[in-house]
Design a protein around this motif. Structure first.
Motif, PDB file in Angstrom:
ATOM      1  N   ARG A  37       1.353   2.939 -12.122  1.00  0.00           N
ATOM      2  CA  ARG A  37       0.428   3.912 -11.516  1.00  0.00           C
ATOM      3  C   ARG A  37       1.200   4.929 -10.695  1.00  0.00           C
ATOM      4  O   ARG A  37       0.917   6.118 -10.735  1.00  0.00           O
ATOM      5  CB  ARG A  37      -0.598   3.205 -10.628  1.00  0.00           C
ATOM      6  CG  ARG A  37      -1.701   2.530 -11.378  1.00  0.00           C
ATOM      7  CD  ARG A  37      -2.879   2.177 -10.478  1.00  0.00           C
ATOM      8  NE  ARG A  37      -2.554   1.409  -9.299  1.00  0.00           N
ATOM      9  CZ  ARG A  37      -2.618   0.084  -9.210  1.00  0.00           C
ATOM     10  NH1 ARG A  37      -2.969  -0.631 -10.255  1.00  0.00           N
ATOM     11  NH2 ARG A  37      -2.335  -0.522  -8.077  1.00  0.00           N
ATOM     12  N   HIS A  38       2.190   4.458  -9.950  1.00  0.00           N
ATOM     13  CA  HIS A  38       2.933   5.370  -9.091  1.00  0.00           C
ATOM     14  C   HIS A  38       3.943   6.196  -9.875  1.00  0.00           C
ATOM     15  O   HIS A  38       4.267   7.312  -9.495  1.00  0.00           O
ATOM     16  CB  HIS A  38       3.544   4.621  -7.918  1.00  0.00           C
ATOM     17  CG  HIS A  38       2.469   4.263  -6.949  1.00  0.00           C
ATOM     18  ND1 HIS A  38       1.987   5.145  -6.014  1.00  0.00           N
ATOM     19  CD2 HIS A  38       1.689   3.154  -6.844  1.00  0.00           C
ATOM     20  CE1 HIS A  38       0.989   4.595  -5.367  1.00  0.00           C
ATOM     21  NE2 HIS A  38       0.789   3.385  -5.855  1.00  0.00           N
ATOM     22  N   ASP A  82      -0.072   5.401  -0.112  1.00  0.00           N
ATOM     23  CA  ASP A  82      -1.071   6.478  -0.162  1.00  0.00           C
ATOM     24  C   ASP A  82      -2.477   5.966  -0.476  1.00  0.00           C
ATOM     25  O   ASP A  82      -3.198   6.547  -1.289  1.00  0.00           O
ATOM     26  CB  ASP A  82      -0.669   7.540  -1.183  1.00  0.00           C
ATOM     27  CG  ASP A  82       0.652   8.206  -0.857  1.00  0.00           C
ATOM     28  OD1 ASP A  82       0.991   8.300   0.342  1.00  0.00           O
ATOM     29  OD2 ASP A  82       1.341   8.638  -1.790  1.00  0.00           O
ATOM     30  N   GLU A 134       0.841  -1.196   0.000  1.00  0.00           N
ATOM     31  CA  GLU A 134       0.000   0.000   0.000  1.00  0.00           C
ATOM     32  C   GLU A 134       0.872   1.240   0.000  1.00  0.00           C
ATOM     33  O   GLU A 134       1.819   1.359   0.780  1.00  0.00           O
ATOM     34  CB  GLU A 134      -0.912   0.022   1.222  1.00  0.00           C
ATOM     35  CG  GLU A 134      -1.811   1.231   1.269  1.00  0.00           C
ATOM     36  CD  GLU A 134      -2.785   1.215   2.428  1.00  0.00           C
ATOM     37  OE1 GLU A 134      -3.390   2.283   2.669  1.00  0.00           O
ATOM     38  OE2 GLU A 134      -2.951   0.176   3.085  1.00  0.00           O
ATOM     39  N   ASP A 144      -3.370   3.367  -2.160  1.00  0.00           N
ATOM     40  CA  ASP A 144      -3.406   2.485  -3.333  1.00  0.00           C
ATOM     41  C   ASP A 144      -2.880   1.121  -2.890  1.00  0.00           C
ATOM     42  O   ASP A 144      -1.751   1.013  -2.410  1.00  0.00           O
ATOM     43  CB  ASP A 144      -2.541   3.057  -4.452  1.00  0.00           C
ATOM     44  CG  ASP A 144      -2.590   2.224  -5.716  1.00  0.00           C
ATOM     45  OD1 ASP A 144      -3.550   1.447  -5.899  1.00  0.00           O
ATOM     46  OD2 ASP A 144      -1.652   2.346  -6.528  1.00  0.00           O
ATOM     47  N   VAL A 145      -3.705   0.095  -3.049  1.00  0.00           N
ATOM     48  CA  VAL A 145      -3.382  -1.236  -2.533  1.00  0.00           C
ATOM     49  C   VAL A 145      -3.309  -2.246  -3.662  1.00  0.00           C
ATOM     50  O   VAL A 145      -4.117  -2.219  -4.586  1.00  0.00           O
ATOM     51  CB  VAL A 145      -4.461  -1.694  -1.520  1.00  0.00           C
ATOM     52  CG1 VAL A 145      -4.190  -3.111  -1.033  1.00  0.00           C
ATOM     53  CG2 VAL A 145      -4.536  -0.729  -0.349  1.00  0.00           C
ATOM     54  N   VAL A 146      -2.329  -3.137  -3.557  1.00  0.00           N
ATOM     55  CA  VAL A 146      -2.248  -4.285  -4.447  1.00  0.00           C
ATOM     56  C   VAL A 146      -1.986  -5.506  -3.569  1.00  0.00           C
ATOM     57  O   VAL A 146      -1.218  -5.431  -2.610  1.00  0.00           O
ATOM     58  CB  VAL A 146      -1.163  -4.115  -5.539  1.00  0.00           C
ATOM     59  CG1 VAL A 146       0.226  -4.049  -4.947  1.00  0.00           C
ATOM     60  CG2 VAL A 146      -1.241  -5.217  -6.567  1.00  0.00           C
ATOM     61  N   LEU A 162       1.811   9.011 -11.043  1.00  0.00           N
ATOM     62  CA  LEU A 162       1.541   9.928  -9.931  1.00  0.00           C
ATOM     63  C   LEU A 162       2.757  10.774  -9.614  1.00  0.00           C
ATOM     64  O   LEU A 162       2.636  11.953  -9.296  1.00  0.00           O
ATOM     65  CB  LEU A 162       1.107   9.142  -8.689  1.00  0.00           C
ATOM     66  CG  LEU A 162      -0.259   8.469  -8.746  1.00  0.00           C
ATOM     67  CD1 LEU A 162      -0.488   7.619  -7.515  1.00  0.00           C
ATOM     68  CD2 LEU A 162      -1.358   9.518  -8.873  1.00  0.00           C
ATOM     69  N   PHE A 214       1.177  -1.716 -10.777  1.00  0.00           N
ATOM     70  CA  PHE A 214       1.251  -0.932  -9.540  1.00  0.00           C
ATOM     71  C   PHE A 214       2.344   0.128  -9.668  1.00  0.00           C
ATOM     72  O   PHE A 214       2.129   1.297  -9.349  1.00  0.00           O
ATOM     73  CB  PHE A 214       1.519  -1.883  -8.363  1.00  0.00           C
ATOM     74  CG  PHE A 214       1.541  -1.230  -7.016  1.00  0.00           C
ATOM     75  CD1 PHE A 214       0.370  -0.788  -6.422  1.00  0.00           C
ATOM     76  CD2 PHE A 214       2.728  -1.087  -6.318  1.00  0.00           C
ATOM     77  CE1 PHE A 214       0.385  -0.203  -5.159  1.00  0.00           C
ATOM     78  CE2 PHE A 214       2.761  -0.517  -5.065  1.00  0.00           C
ATOM     79  CZ  PHE A 214       1.582  -0.065  -4.478  1.00  0.00           C
TER      80      PHE A 214
END
Length: 128
Positions: free
Chosen positions: A120-121, A96, A94, A98-100, A124, A117
């Motif tokens: 995505r970061h 911020d 996890e 956002d979880v995987v 961001l 994952f």
């Protein structure tokens, strides 16, 4: 600016096995260019309690630079550690909110999930 990556390991077996898995993972993560690897805190103690925050015995927090390069190395190390473990533990990451989660999947599926994952970061990080 730093980011905190929370890692939770789910493993079958007894508490000693889990403690050993977490210790091995912590030692590997400390070899990377990270600021800190610490136990994952649980919810605060009840009001009026003298107790400190609880510690999740199956969790770690990795504090590191927000660069995607460092995050990629952390996730790569975590992936390699998971592949060596027998039985292979489930993991939950996890950042911020956002979880995987990765559990009973093939190495290829785990790699793909972690790749998304990271992507995505990376997106961001570019926006900030």
């Amino acid at each position: 600016m730093d980011t905190a990556l929370q890692i939770h390991v789910g493993a079958d077996g007894n508490g000693e096995d889990l403690a050993e898995l977490i210790t091995m993972l912590r030692n590997e993560l400390l070899q990377l260019d990270v600021d800190e690897v610490r136990p994952l805190r649980t919810a605060p103690p009840p009001a009026g309690s003298r107790a400190e925050w609880g510690i999740d015995p199956a969790g770690l927090v990795v504090v590191a630079d927000r660069s995607i390069d460092i995050l990629s190395r952390i996730v790569g190390s975590l992936r390699a550690w998971r592949e060596r473990a027998d039985p292979r533990p489930a993991i939950r990451l996890e950042i911020d909110g956002d979880v995987v989660e990765i559990s009973d999947v093939s190495a290829e599926q785990a790699d793909q999930t972690l790749k998304y994952f990271l992507q995505r970061h990376a997106a961001l990080r570019e926006q900030t």
